[in-house]
Enzyme design. Structure first.
Site, PDB file in Angstrom:
ATOM      1  N   LYS A  49      -4.788   2.271  -0.860  1.00  0.00           N
ATOM      2  CA  LYS A  49      -5.861   3.256  -0.712  1.00  0.00           C
ATOM      3  C   LYS A  49      -5.265   4.476  -0.055  1.00  0.00           C
ATOM      4  CE  LYS A  49      -9.949   2.217  -0.065  1.00  0.00           C
ATOM      5  NZ  LYS A  49     -10.893   2.005  -1.146  1.00  0.00           N
ATOM      6  N   ASP A  71       0.837  -1.202   0.000  1.00  0.00           N
ATOM      7  CA  ASP A  71       0.000   0.000   0.000  1.00  0.00           C
ATOM      8  C   ASP A  71       0.871   1.251   0.000  1.00  0.00           C
ATOM      9  OD1 ASP A  71       0.528   0.806   2.598  1.00  0.00           O
ATOM     10  OD2 ASP A  71      -1.345   0.047   3.434  1.00  0.00           O
ATOM     11  N   MET A  87      -6.347   8.914  10.642  1.00  0.00           N
ATOM     12  CA  MET A  87      -7.074   9.473   9.494  1.00  0.00           C
ATOM     13  C   MET A  87      -7.958  10.647   9.901  1.00  0.00           C
ATOM     14  SD  MET A  87      -8.074   5.932   7.522  1.00  0.00           S
ATOM     15  CE  MET A  87      -8.402   4.957   8.980  1.00  0.00           C
TER      16      MET A  87
HETATM   17  N1  SAH Z   1      -2.602   0.005   9.592  1.00  0.00           N
HETATM   18  C1  SAH Z   1      -2.041   1.311   9.894  1.00  0.00           C
HETATM   19  C2  SAH Z   1      -3.089   2.408   9.819  1.00  0.00           C
HETATM   20  C3  SAH Z   1      -3.661   2.609   8.429  1.00  0.00           C
HETATM   21  S1  SAH Z   1      -4.837   3.910   8.365  1.00  0.00           S
HETATM   22  C4  SAH Z   1      -1.389   1.259  11.285  1.00  0.00           C
HETATM   23  O1  SAH Z   1      -1.581   0.306  12.022  1.00  0.00           O
HETATM   24  O2  SAH Z   1      -0.620   2.184  11.607  1.00  0.00           O
HETATM   25  C5  SAH Z   1      -3.828   5.259   7.873  1.00  0.00           C
HETATM   26  C6  SAH Z   1      -3.632   6.216   9.021  1.00  0.00           C
HETATM   27  O3  SAH Z   1      -2.625   5.700   9.892  1.00  0.00           O
HETATM   28  C7  SAH Z   1      -3.125   7.584   8.640  1.00  0.00           C
HETATM   29  O4  SAH Z   1      -4.189   8.423   8.238  1.00  0.00           O
HETATM   30  C8  SAH Z   1      -2.498   8.054   9.928  1.00  0.00           C
HETATM   31  O5  SAH Z   1      -3.495   8.490  10.848  1.00  0.00           O
HETATM   32  C9  SAH Z   1      -1.907   6.764  10.470  1.00  0.00           C
HETATM   33  N2  SAH Z   1      -0.492   6.604  10.106  1.00  0.00           N
HETATM   34  C10 SAH Z   1       0.071   5.573   9.444  1.00  0.00           C
HETATM   35  N3  SAH Z   1       1.410   5.732   9.342  1.00  0.00           N
HETATM   36  C11 SAH Z   1       1.693   6.897   9.958  1.00  0.00           C
HETATM   37  C12 SAH Z   1       2.901   7.608  10.213  1.00  0.00           C
HETATM   38  N4  SAH Z   1       4.086   7.167   9.795  1.00  0.00           N
HETATM   39  N5  SAH Z   1       2.812   8.778  10.896  1.00  0.00           N
HETATM   40  C13 SAH Z   1       1.627   9.238  11.345  1.00  0.00           C
HETATM   41  N6  SAH Z   1       0.462   8.608  11.123  1.00  0.00           N
HETATM   42  C14 SAH Z   1       0.490   7.452  10.464  1.00  0.00           C
END
Ligand code: SAH
Length: 256
Positions: free
Chosen positions: A65, A43, A180
Protein backbone atom coordinates in the site's frame (compact mmCIF):
# COMPACT_ATOMS: atom_id res chain seq x y z
CA UNK A 1 24.37 -17.85 12.82
CA UNK A 2 22.54 -18.37 16.08
CA UNK A 3 21.65 -22.01 16.72
CA UNK A 4 18.06 -23.19 17.12
CA UNK A 5 16.31 -20.50 15.10
CA UNK A 6 12.72 -21.63 14.54
CA UNK A 7 11.95 -23.20 11.16
CA UNK A 8 9.50 -21.55 8.77
CA UNK A 9 7.05 -24.42 8.47
CA UNK A 10 5.21 -25.08 5.16
CA UNK A 11 1.69 -23.67 5.28
CA UNK A 12 2.59 -20.92 7.72
CA UNK A 13 3.16 -17.17 7.38
CA UNK A 14 5.74 -15.00 9.09
CA UNK A 15 5.00 -11.29 9.31
CA UNK A 16 8.48 -9.85 9.18
CA UNK A 17 9.69 -6.31 9.83
CA UNK A 18 12.47 -5.18 7.48
CA UNK A 19 13.51 -2.09 9.45
CA UNK A 20 13.64 1.44 8.06
CA UNK A 21 16.09 0.94 5.17
CA UNK A 22 19.69 -0.14 5.52
CA UNK A 23 19.89 -3.96 5.25
CA UNK A 24 22.13 -4.17 8.33
CA UNK A 25 19.13 -3.14 10.41
CA UNK A 26 17.36 -6.44 9.73
CA UNK A 27 17.12 -8.73 12.74
CA UNK A 28 18.79 -12.14 12.68
CA UNK A 29 15.35 -13.72 12.63
CA UNK A 30 14.28 -11.57 9.68
CA UNK A 31 17.35 -12.63 7.70
CA UNK A 32 16.66 -16.27 8.65
CA UNK A 33 13.08 -15.84 7.37
CA UNK A 34 14.27 -14.42 4.04
CA UNK A 35 16.63 -17.31 3.42
CA UNK A 36 13.93 -19.90 4.20
CA UNK A 37 10.88 -18.44 2.48
CA UNK A 38 9.51 -19.91 -0.73
CA UNK A 39 7.22 -16.96 -1.32
CA UNK A 40 7.79 -13.40 -0.12
CA UNK A 41 5.01 -10.85 -0.33
CA UNK A 42 6.67 -7.50 0.26
CA UNK A 43 5.41 -3.99 0.57
CA UNK A 44 6.59 -0.93 -1.34
CA UNK A 45 8.90 0.40 1.38
CA UNK A 46 11.34 -2.52 1.38
CA UNK A 47 14.86 -1.80 0.07
CA UNK A 48 16.00 -3.63 -3.08
CA UNK A 49 19.15 -4.82 -1.29
CA UNK A 50 17.04 -6.55 1.34
CA UNK A 51 15.00 -8.36 -1.32
CA UNK A 52 18.26 -9.65 -2.79
CA UNK A 53 18.90 -11.52 0.47
CA UNK A 54 16.01 -13.86 -0.32
CA UNK A 55 16.69 -17.46 -1.31
CA UNK A 56 17.40 -17.47 -5.09
CA UNK A 57 14.46 -19.79 -5.70
CA UNK A 58 12.01 -17.67 -3.72
CA UNK A 59 9.14 -15.95 -5.50
CA UNK A 60 9.09 -12.21 -4.79
CA UNK A 61 5.73 -10.54 -5.06
CA UNK A 62 5.29 -6.81 -4.54
CA UNK A 63 2.01 -6.02 -2.83
CA UNK A 64 2.28 -2.76 -1.02
CA UNK A 65 0.00 0.00 0.00
CA UNK A 66 1.39 3.35 -0.95
CA UNK A 67 -0.30 6.63 -0.07
CA UNK A 68 -1.79 8.30 -3.15
CA UNK A 69 -0.97 5.65 -5.75
CA UNK A 70 -3.17 2.81 -6.89
CA UNK A 71 -2.39 -0.01 -4.51
CA UNK A 72 -3.82 -3.42 -3.75
CA UNK A 73 -6.74 -3.54 -1.39
CA UNK A 74 -5.94 -4.80 2.09
CA UNK A 75 -8.46 -7.61 1.62
CA UNK A 76 -6.62 -8.78 -1.52
CA UNK A 77 -3.33 -8.91 0.39
CA UNK A 78 -4.73 -10.98 3.25
CA UNK A 79 -6.57 -13.26 0.80
CA UNK A 80 -3.29 -13.80 -1.05
CA UNK A 81 -1.41 -14.68 2.15
CA UNK A 82 -4.10 -17.14 3.18
CA UNK A 83 -4.17 -18.78 -0.29
CA UNK A 84 -0.38 -19.19 -0.34
CA UNK A 85 -0.37 -20.73 3.13
CA UNK A 86 -3.22 -23.04 2.25
CA UNK A 87 -1.23 -24.15 -0.81
CA UNK A 88 1.46 -25.30 1.62
CA UNK A 89 4.04 -22.59 0.90
CA UNK A 90 6.54 -21.18 3.36
CA UNK A 91 5.37 -17.58 3.28
CA UNK A 92 6.98 -14.36 4.44
CA UNK A 93 5.04 -11.12 4.51
CA UNK A 94 7.80 -8.51 4.54
CA UNK A 95 6.97 -5.01 5.69
CA UNK A 96 8.95 -1.83 6.23
CA UNK A 97 9.89 -0.98 9.80
CA UNK A 98 7.94 -3.01 12.34
CA UNK A 99 4.93 -5.00 11.13
CA UNK A 100 2.79 -3.96 14.09
CA UNK A 101 3.46 -0.20 13.88
CA UNK A 102 1.12 1.53 11.41
CA UNK A 103 1.79 -1.22 8.88
CA UNK A 104 -1.52 -3.07 8.80
CA UNK A 105 0.29 -6.04 10.27
CA UNK A 106 -2.34 -6.38 12.95
CA UNK A 107 -5.11 -6.65 10.33
CA UNK A 108 -3.11 -9.27 8.45
CA UNK A 109 -2.38 -11.26 11.61
CA UNK A 110 -6.06 -11.13 12.59
CA UNK A 111 -7.08 -12.44 9.18
CA UNK A 112 -4.53 -15.27 9.44
CA UNK A 113 -5.71 -16.12 12.94
CA UNK A 114 -9.34 -16.17 11.79
CA UNK A 115 -8.40 -18.45 8.89
CA UNK A 116 -6.59 -20.83 11.24
CA UNK A 117 -3.19 -20.22 9.61
CA UNK A 118 -0.11 -20.64 11.82
CA UNK A 119 1.82 -17.38 11.93
CA UNK A 120 4.74 -15.71 13.68
CA UNK A 121 5.54 -12.01 14.06
CA UNK A 122 9.15 -10.94 13.60
CA UNK A 123 9.43 -7.41 15.00
CA UNK A 124 11.52 -4.89 13.11
CA UNK A 125 13.08 -1.53 13.90
CA UNK A 126 10.35 1.00 13.36
CA UNK A 127 11.17 4.15 11.39
CA UNK A 128 10.12 6.26 14.36
CA UNK A 129 12.97 4.77 16.40
CA UNK A 130 15.69 3.71 13.94
CA UNK A 131 14.99 6.31 11.28
CA UNK A 132 15.19 9.09 13.82
CA UNK A 133 18.45 7.64 15.16
CA UNK A 134 19.96 7.80 11.67
CA UNK A 135 18.96 11.45 11.56
CA UNK A 136 20.81 12.07 14.81
CA UNK A 137 17.57 12.55 16.76
CA UNK A 138 17.11 10.38 19.84
CA UNK A 139 13.52 9.38 20.55
CA UNK A 140 14.07 10.21 24.20
CA UNK A 141 16.74 12.12 26.08
CA UNK A 142 16.71 12.68 29.81
CA UNK A 143 16.91 16.45 29.51
CA UNK A 144 14.06 16.62 26.97
CA UNK A 145 11.28 14.12 27.42
CA UNK A 146 9.83 11.35 29.51
CA UNK A 147 6.92 10.85 27.11
CA UNK A 148 6.83 9.96 23.42
CA UNK A 149 3.91 9.50 21.05
CA UNK A 150 3.73 7.87 17.65
CA UNK A 151 0.84 9.37 15.72
CA UNK A 152 -0.43 8.55 12.25
CA UNK A 153 -1.23 11.38 9.86
CA UNK A 154 -3.85 9.14 8.26
CA UNK A 155 -6.97 7.55 9.58
CA UNK A 156 -8.64 4.59 7.86
CA UNK A 157 -9.91 6.82 5.06
CA UNK A 158 -6.58 8.57 4.47
CA UNK A 159 -7.73 11.72 6.27
CA UNK A 160 -5.96 13.29 9.18
CA UNK A 161 -7.26 11.76 12.37
CA UNK A 162 -9.69 14.20 13.93
CA UNK A 163 -11.21 11.72 16.33
CA UNK A 164 -8.50 11.98 18.93
CA UNK A 165 -7.88 14.64 21.53
CA UNK A 166 -5.24 17.00 20.09
CA UNK A 167 -5.27 19.17 23.22
CA UNK A 168 -4.47 16.18 25.41
CA UNK A 169 -1.71 15.09 23.02
CA UNK A 170 -0.17 18.55 22.82
CA UNK A 171 -0.37 19.09 26.58
CA UNK A 172 0.63 15.62 27.75
CA UNK A 173 3.31 14.40 25.37
CA UNK A 174 6.66 16.14 24.97
CA UNK A 175 7.93 14.46 21.81
CA UNK A 176 5.49 13.61 19.02
CA UNK A 177 6.51 11.57 15.98
CA UNK A 178 4.13 11.58 13.03
CA UNK A 179 4.10 8.77 10.50
CA UNK A 180 2.44 9.37 7.11
CA UNK A 181 2.11 13.06 7.90
CA UNK A 182 3.93 14.75 5.03
CA UNK A 183 0.81 15.28 2.91
CA UNK A 184 -1.02 16.73 5.91
CA UNK A 185 1.71 18.88 7.36
CA UNK A 186 -0.19 22.17 7.23
CA UNK A 187 -3.11 20.70 9.12
CA UNK A 188 -0.81 19.02 11.65
CA UNK A 189 1.01 22.28 12.35
CA UNK A 190 -2.27 24.17 12.65
CA UNK A 191 -3.67 21.65 15.15
CA UNK A 192 -0.53 21.65 17.27
CA UNK A 193 -0.41 25.45 17.43
CA UNK A 194 -4.12 25.66 18.21
CA UNK A 195 -3.60 23.08 20.96
CA UNK A 196 -0.98 25.28 22.59
CA UNK A 197 2.44 24.12 21.38
CA UNK A 198 4.96 26.95 21.05
CA UNK A 199 5.89 28.13 17.55
CA UNK A 200 9.60 28.18 18.44
CA UNK A 201 9.66 24.47 19.32
CA UNK A 202 12.14 22.48 17.24
CA UNK A 203 10.57 20.34 14.55
CA UNK A 204 12.11 18.24 11.79
CA UNK A 205 11.18 16.23 8.75
CA UNK A 206 13.25 13.10 8.13
CA UNK A 207 12.84 11.80 4.60
CA UNK A 208 13.87 8.30 3.49
CA UNK A 209 15.70 7.69 6.74
CA UNK A 210 18.49 5.13 6.90
CA UNK A 211 18.73 4.97 3.11
CA UNK A 212 21.23 6.49 0.68
CA UNK A 213 18.63 9.20 -0.01
CA UNK A 214 18.13 10.34 3.57
CA UNK A 215 17.45 14.06 3.97
CA UNK A 216 16.63 16.01 7.10
CA UNK A 217 14.95 19.39 7.32
CA UNK A 218 15.35 21.08 10.70
CA UNK A 219 12.89 23.82 11.48
CA UNK A 220 10.42 24.95 14.12
CA UNK A 221 6.70 24.44 14.52
CA UNK A 222 6.13 28.03 13.40
CA UNK A 223 8.39 27.88 10.34
CA UNK A 224 8.01 24.32 9.08
CA UNK A 225 5.35 24.96 6.45
CA UNK A 226 7.33 27.84 4.90
CA UNK A 227 10.60 25.89 5.10
CA UNK A 228 9.00 22.96 3.28
CA UNK A 229 8.07 25.28 0.42
CA UNK A 230 11.76 26.23 0.15
CA UNK A 231 13.00 22.62 0.50
CA UNK A 232 10.32 20.12 -0.45
CA UNK A 233 10.78 16.66 1.07
CA UNK A 234 9.81 13.29 -0.36
CA UNK A 235 7.91 10.42 1.23
CA UNK A 236 8.33 8.24 3.16
CA UNK A 237 9.03 10.80 5.83
CA UNK A 238 8.69 11.24 9.56
CA UNK A 239 7.78 14.51 11.21
CA UNK A 240 9.05 15.02 14.74
CA UNK A 241 8.26 17.75 17.22
CA UNK A 242 10.07 18.37 20.48
CA UNK A 243 13.30 19.23 22.23
CA UNK A 244 15.13 16.12 21.03
CA UNK A 245 15.30 17.68 17.54
CA UNK A 246 17.61 20.32 19.03
CA UNK A 247 20.16 17.64 19.96
CA UNK A 248 20.79 16.88 16.32
CA UNK A 249 23.37 19.66 16.08
CA UNK A 250 25.65 17.49 18.25
CA UNK A 251 24.38 14.01 17.42
CA UNK A 252 24.24 14.05 13.64
CA UNK A 253 26.54 11.06 13.22
CA UNK A 254 25.42 9.53 9.93
CA UNK A 255 26.09 10.76 6.43
CA UNK A 256 24.36 8.76 3.71
N1 SAH B 1 5.63 -0.24 9.77
C1 SAH B 1 6.40 0.94 9.43
C2 SAH B 1 5.51 2.14 9.18
C3 SAH B 1 4.60 1.99 7.98
S1 SAH B 1 3.61 3.41 7.69
C4 SAH B 1 7.41 1.22 10.56
O1 SAH B 1 7.33 0.63 11.62
O2 SAH B 1 8.34 2.02 10.33
C5 SAH B 1 4.59 4.27 6.52
C6 SAH B 1 5.21 5.49 7.15
O3 SAH B 1 6.35 5.10 7.91
C7 SAH B 1 5.74 6.52 6.18
O4 SAH B 1 4.71 7.38 5.74
C8 SAH B 1 6.76 7.25 7.03
O5 SAH B 1 6.12 8.16 7.91
C9 SAH B 1 7.32 6.12 7.87
N2 SAH B 1 8.55 5.55 7.29
C10 SAH B 1 8.78 4.27 6.96
N3 SAH B 1 10.04 4.10 6.51
C11 SAH B 1 10.62 5.31 6.56
C12 SAH B 1 11.93 5.80 6.26
N4 SAH B 1 12.89 5.01 5.79
N5 SAH B 1 12.17 7.12 6.45
C13 SAH B 1 11.22 7.94 6.94
N6 SAH B 1 9.98 7.53 7.24
C14 SAH B 1 9.68 6.24 7.08
Amino acid sequence: MIADLPPLVPGSVWLVGAGPGEPGLLTVLALHALTQAEHIVHDALVDERILRLAHPAAVLEGMGKRGGEASPKQGDITARLIALAQAGKKVVRLKGGDPFVFGRGAEEALALADAGIVFRVVPGISAGIGGLAYAGIPATAKQCNSTLAFVTGHDQDGDMPSAFDWEALARGVEVIVFYMGLGKVEALVERLLAAGRRPDEPMAVVSRAATAHQRVLESTLGNLVADLVQSPMTAPALIVLGGVVGLRARLNWWQP
